[in-house]
Design an enzyme around this catalytic site. Structure first.
Site, PDB file in Angstrom:
ATOM      1  N   LYS A   1     -13.702  -4.635  10.859  1.00 53.64           N
ATOM      2  CA  LYS A   1     -14.470  -3.719  10.013  1.00 53.64           C
ATOM      3  C   LYS A   1     -15.888  -3.528  10.561  1.00 53.64           C
ATOM      4  O   LYS A   1     -16.452  -2.428  10.494  1.00 53.64           O
ATOM      5  CB  LYS A   1     -14.494  -4.236   8.581  1.00 53.64           C
ATOM      6  CG  LYS A   1     -13.095  -4.156   7.936  1.00 53.64           C
ATOM      7  CD  LYS A   1     -12.976  -5.009   6.690  1.00 53.64           C
ATOM      8  CE  LYS A   1     -11.584  -4.907   6.096  1.00 53.64           C
ATOM      9  NZ  LYS A   1     -11.370  -5.907   5.019  1.00 53.64           N
TER      10      LYS A   1
ATOM     11  N   VAL B   1       0.834  -1.201   0.000  1.00 46.96           N
ATOM     12  CA  VAL B   1       0.000   0.000   0.000  1.00 46.96           C
ATOM     13  C   VAL B   1       0.870   1.253   0.000  1.00 46.96           C
ATOM     14  O   VAL B   1       0.655   2.176  -0.791  1.00 46.96           O
ATOM     15  CB  VAL B   1      -0.977  -0.002   1.205  1.00 46.96           C
ATOM     16  CG1 VAL B   1      -1.753   1.301   1.265  1.00 46.96           C
ATOM     17  CG2 VAL B   1      -1.921  -1.187   1.122  1.00 46.96           C
TER      18      VAL B   1
ATOM     19  N   GLY C   1     -11.631  -1.338   1.668  1.00 49.12           N
ATOM     20  CA  GLY C   1     -10.651  -0.897   0.665  1.00 49.12           C
ATOM     21  C   GLY C   1     -11.018   0.399  -0.006  1.00 49.12           C
ATOM     22  O   GLY C   1     -11.168   1.436   0.635  1.00 49.12           O
TER      23      GLY C   1
END
Lengths: 455, 455
Positions: free
Chosen positions: A227, A35, A156
């Site tokens: 999440k 990332v 994401g």
């Protein structure tokens, strides 16, 4: 490295601005893996567009890395920017913005807190840390009067934090259901299309690079649970911690479960479910478990490694957000979006909306959650068996919506299959029923037990 | 009417705030029809939550209406707030925020401009006005240093403006394809499921309340074109006007087109397509027309009156946003989300990101757009016909991807059906080819011509 248009590019009206306005926005990047590398590349490649969108150029003043000798393919990045002393980087005192893409709890937490205390805004993709200890970070950002943004931490590249925190801020969200883990979605998809079992499909996913060598975080639901904690905190303006999230992974899902789902016109998905309980306190139920959802549900067709977040609210109705849930470039896109907003806030001398936890709702336990079960039993084909089974449900206060009886598929004439779907009932009553069914001598096997959602 | 928690509800820390901080945010509402009524209702019902999210209560100081004698079911709204003098309301000078839900060009434009000039921020749901004359409004807001927000103007309750303007601000959007008109989506869906023609399905939609008595704005694509102008301006940081949008409605779509689509594994949708051309200038193509899209495309399963916006960007990849595209409550949800953000900005003394048109891309004309065509012809079943037809395509520089020949369905032995799908080619070349085909004596009828998108 000033990654913005040079002064020569600026037109007359730009040149008329005061010198302070021309100061670049100073950025430090913590982490340069998949990332981080994608973020560094985009900061360089998109420099002109970013400067136009922010109103000033961005200047990357340091990139903290762990392994200085690792080969990195980052054209346009000055190698002198790399440092192994992340602590010194975040202590500089002149930073506007720190991007944290190291992941994990420490040293990420200490570095973020130091950055915030030193007056820098922070953009992070760190779901584990936010789920574990978000409030510490939110409070530190609030005290310092700076921004903490984290769009990349949930689903994401799918823009979901701004929609929940801002677009729906005038509405009342009642339910959020996410397919937020691409690895498990890929595995369940493959199991359904190939009719194969969990273990062999996991091995295949590992070979294809869709699952890690140690798949625990994905297949046991830890990633989805982090999440779920973040999504339910956002949706219900409350603080829901990782420890509040009930978690079941997909390792127990069998090909028989998936076949049963198909017979019911459903598919099996690993869902992160965030909803309010029906009781007067309206507590927050956050849970991750495999469930059957009807083929007509918008989430049913979310396939492969894609993610989606389905939202129900009182006024807007049914919404869904769909996109890639992982990967270097998609995650970097979400990080850069936050970078632009946060940098723009710095230029304007303002901070974004920050955490919203005023509602202070309590977390519900899984036993209180009202849900439906699909239960498939192998029973002896004798007189009175259905009555015994039905009595077991009734005894626990669970009423049945449908009951279907059929001979078992292997052609044996002594056993029958009984497929039952319940009405809504407290989860505790449903699991007590299933425990009792397992004890019945008439029940040869409890072939499949799964919650049914989305109806 | 102060629609926030009373002072008695506030705790000690709140009471310690200075008196200026306790000032409510003053709101005027222009229009009290379906959307305006829903906005007024939510402002009253959700007052406590809105105040908590904003940090101060909202106070509705006036509601401009046209018909004072109309019966309105708005419990909690003080009737003395209603006024027929909208002009005087927006000139008050003490307003923080004006909500415009009148619709249409005038008087909405003048009222919004007056509100902005008098220092109020504006939230509007007015797609026609923004598409027609957005830049005038954006510039007025910019001059006044206040906000102009319009989430409700595109795709109803679906949060799409913030994702495009903020979440994806660090990415490069390449394509936006929207199903942004529920009426036409409902009609095309019905035509496909019932096999019926356009006119009878429109009549059915009108009976069911899915289409208006005068359906022109929907079925001729005007509503979708306004949204395409707004979406392409946002996605490409440029000013794209309604007059830049190529527009074709669905009135010419036949049941034969829909049957042809099905044979190809496609569905017919009215699409609002915004994309960059491939040439070096990378101009913006914004167009609305019916098109075939493959069943596997995320947009293909968007049914009934739902809307969806599909976005492709260089880093994030494929995203989709799905939800109800119209209706009082969903539109009000989008309006209220903007109200919270704008009110929060007022409290913080800051303004939101504003218009981003720095890229200044030009609009492409439809002839330059590169696309694919599906053409279905009834031809005489004679020697050399295929050669003649193929020559006609080649002559215009259009190459063919697939050709399929079959006897016509009515069993006549003299005619054959020729179904051709082209490769990508400039739209101008494709339409010239179709014109030439119509002139060929061998072609009895051009049964269906439709663009193919989403591959």
């Amino acid at each position: 490295m000033v990654v913005g248009p040079s002064e020569g590019d600026e037109d007359v009206s730009m040149a008329a601005r005061s010198e302070t306005n021309e100061e670049p926005v100073k950025v430090a990047l913590l982490g340069c893996g998949t990332v981080g590398g994608a973020v560094a590349r985009l900061l360089s490649e998109q420099a002109d567009d970013l400067a136009a969108r922010i109103g000033r150029p961005l200047e990357v003043v340091g990139i903290a890395i762990r392994r200085p000798n690792r080969q990195r393919d980052l054209p346009g990045i000055d190698p002198s920017l790399f440092t192994t002393d992340a602590e010194a980087l975040v202590r500089r005192g002149d930073l506007d913005l720190v991007i944290e893409v190291i992941g994990g709890i420490e040293p990420a937490r200490s570095l973020i807190l130091t950055a915030l205390e030193n007056g820098a805004s922070v953009v992070t993709a760190n779901k584990a840390l936010l789920a574990e200890d978000g409030p510490t970070l939110y409070e530190a950002a609030d005290r310092a009067g700076v921004d903490l943004y984290y769009e990349a931490a949930v689903a994401g590249a799918i823009p979901i934090v701004r929609p929940l925190l801002e677009s729906l801020a005038g509405d009342e969200i009642t339910t959020v259901i996410g397919i937020v883990n691409g690895t498990t979605n890929f595995i369940l998809d493959k199991m359904a299309s190939a009719g194969s079992g969990f273990s062999e499909t996991l091995a295949e996913a590992q070979e294809l690079g869709y699952a890690e060598a140690d798949p625990t975080a994905d297949v046991e639901g830890f990633d989805a649970a982090a999440k779920a904690a973040i999504l339910s905190s956002l949706a219900f303006h409350s603080r829901i911690a990782l420890s509040d999230v009930h978690r079941e992974g997909i390792t127990e899902v069998s090909s028989s479960d998936i076949a049963s789902a198909r017979e019911m016109g459903c598919v099996v998905k690993l869902l992160a479910i965030c909803e309010l309980t029906d009781d007067p306190e309206a507590r927050v139920s956050a849970r991750v478990h495999p469930a059957m959802i009807p083929l007509g549900h918008p989430l049913a067709s979310v396939g492969g490694a894609f993610n989606a977040v389905y939202v129900e609210s009182r006024s807007a109705g049914q919404l869904m957000f769909y996109g890639p849930g992982a990967g270097g470039a998609p995650t970097a896109s979400a990080v850069l979006g936050d970078v632009v907003t946060v940098a723009r806030n710095r230029v304007r001398g303002a901070a974004g909306p920050g955490e919203s936890s005023y509602a202070e709702r309590a977390a519900a336990t899984i036993g209180d959650v009202v849900t439906r079960y699909h239960v498939s039993l192998e029973v002896s084909d004798a007189v009175g068996v259905l009555e015994t089974v039905a009595h077991c449900f009734a005894e626990h206060g669970v009423s049945l919506q449908t009951v279907r009886q059929a001979p078992v598929r292997d052609g044996s004439t002594e056993d029958a299959r009984l497929v039952l779907v319940t009405h809504d009932a407290p989860d505790a009553a449903l699991s007590a029923t299933v425990e009792a069914l397992r004890e019945l001598p008439e029940v040869a096997q409890v072939a499949s037990v799964m919650r049914v959602e989305g109806q």
